[in-house]
Design a protein around this motif. Sequence first.
Motif, PDB file in Angstrom:
ATOM      1  N   ASN A 294       0.827  -1.212   0.000  1.00 56.92           N
ATOM      2  CA  ASN A 294       0.000   0.000   0.000  1.00 56.92           C
ATOM      3  C   ASN A 294       0.859   1.259   0.000  1.00 56.92           C
ATOM      4  OD1 ASN A 294      -2.333  -1.523   0.000  1.00 56.92           O
ATOM      5  ND2 ASN A 294      -2.591  -1.451   2.221  1.00 56.92           N
ATOM      6  N   SER A 295       1.964   1.238   0.739  1.00 54.37           N
ATOM      7  CA  SER A 295       2.858   2.403   0.758  1.00 54.37           C
ATOM      8  C   SER A 295       3.428   2.669  -0.628  1.00 54.37           C
ATOM      9  CB  SER A 295       3.999   2.178   1.757  1.00 54.37           C
ATOM     10  OG  SER A 295       3.510   2.150   3.080  1.00 54.37           O
ATOM     11  N   ALA A 296       3.821   1.599  -1.311  1.00 52.15           N
ATOM     12  CA  ALA A 296       4.394   1.765  -2.653  1.00 52.15           C
ATOM     13  C   ALA A 296       3.358   2.263  -3.652  1.00 52.15           C
ATOM     14  CB  ALA A 296       4.991   0.440  -3.125  1.00 52.15           C
ATOM     15  N   LYS A 297       2.108   1.837  -3.501  1.00 47.83           N
ATOM     16  CA  LYS A 297       1.076   2.187  -4.479  1.00 47.83           C
ATOM     17  C   LYS A 297       0.500   3.585  -4.272  1.00 47.83           C
ATOM     18  CE  LYS A 297      -0.706  -2.426  -5.620  1.00 47.83           C
ATOM     19  NZ  LYS A 297      -1.904  -3.311  -5.537  1.00 47.83           N
ATOM     20  N   TYR A 298       0.226   3.961  -3.029  1.00 46.97           N
ATOM     21  CA  TYR A 298      -0.619   5.128  -2.787  1.00 46.97           C
ATOM     22  C   TYR A 298       0.058   6.281  -2.043  1.00 46.97           C
ATOM     23  CZ  TYR A 298      -3.910   1.301  -3.657  1.00 46.97           C
ATOM     24  OH  TYR A 298      -4.555   0.234  -4.187  1.00 46.97           O
ATOM     25  N   SER A 299       1.110   6.029  -1.272  1.00 45.47           N
ATOM     26  CA  SER A 299       1.576   7.074  -0.358  1.00 45.47           C
ATOM     27  C   SER A 299       2.542   8.068  -0.990  1.00 45.47           C
ATOM     28  CB  SER A 299       2.259   6.429   0.862  1.00 45.47           C
ATOM     29  OG  SER A 299       3.489   5.842   0.477  1.00 45.47           O
ATOM     30  N   GLY A 300       3.246   7.645  -2.049  1.00 42.24           N
ATOM     31  CA  GLY A 300       4.282   8.515  -2.608  1.00 42.24           C
ATOM     32  C   GLY A 300       5.476   8.660  -1.683  1.00 42.24           C
TER      33      GLY A 300
END
Length: 368
Positions: A294-300
């Motif tokens: 999720n961090s890689a996909k959405y957080s930038g």
Amino acid sequence: MELWTVGNKTILLLFVVIATYFTAAKPDPWIVLLFLVYSALNLVLHIVKGSRLKQGAIVVIELFLIGCAVYHPFFALLLPFGCYELASFYPRKNGIVLLVILIPLIFLRDSMMVLYMFAAALSYFNYVLVRQYMDRIVRQEDENELMRKDMHRLARSLNENKDFARASEYMVKLEERSRLTQQIHDGIGHSMTGALIQMEAAKRLLHSDPHTAVNLLQNAIGISKEAIEEIRITLKSNKPPVEQLGLSRLKTAVEAFSGKTGMMTSVVHDGNMEIVTPLQWKIIYENVTEALTNSAKYSGATSVHVEIRVLNRFIKAVVSDNGQGSSMIVKGLGLIGMEERTASVNGTVIADGSQGFTVTTLIPHGGK
């Protein structure tokens, strides 16, 4: 840079054409023809390929200009450009070129001498710029070649290191297998062989000497029990602890995530890891990997921190990044799956987007 040279030569040619036109007493069609031939020869110079052909074309143009200068002195103004073009192929013989360029001054007088010196200065200025540009290109190509060689060397070294690491890992496995084989052979193998011999002897004495046969069987039973206990101790001593397996698997996953995404990662742990059960490690592992995705996909984010801590009553697993976060957290399939997994062991998941994005897994444990 070739366009720069063509532009300067064209300007000088236009000057010579205009000067010839205004100084001529009457129109001379031969001069027009000579200018056209000179222009055609320059076109050939830029069409031919290979340094030898270009040098030959320049020599032909220079000889042609010398002949034209005999007919009309203004053609001598075009000589310096050709000399410097020829000199560009022989950078170490610039002194000879300068002497050749100065020769026409012997035959020129008054205003023609001044004009020729102007043409020679313009040609020299053009030559210096071209020479500097070519030297810069050569240096850049040399630097690029060195960089390519360094890259090939580093890539080869990296591959060799990977091969060495794989070979070392394989050798460690072989050595461990050899050690276990030798340990089983020397200890358990000898014990079982002794027990088998005594059972064979008991079988032979079973009718003739039952008392001795019973003693032999009892000894064989004792030896077998000791061998079984030795097997259990050997397996227990060689099996890595659960906490080592769990931490190792988790760190490997985080490192792989860093290599795949380019994000900086760190893993820390604290507390008594021995009380974490295999099921709890499985849930922690799956929740951490889901949070990393999720961090890689959405957080930038550019970095992610993972920490595992065993507290008095809970096992705490935290994944935090330095991304943009969110004041409104919408539960997707990933977060819902994390909550369901954790709820199966009476745990809970807390998501916080106030500073970056943080996912905390809390699992109760029965340790002291």
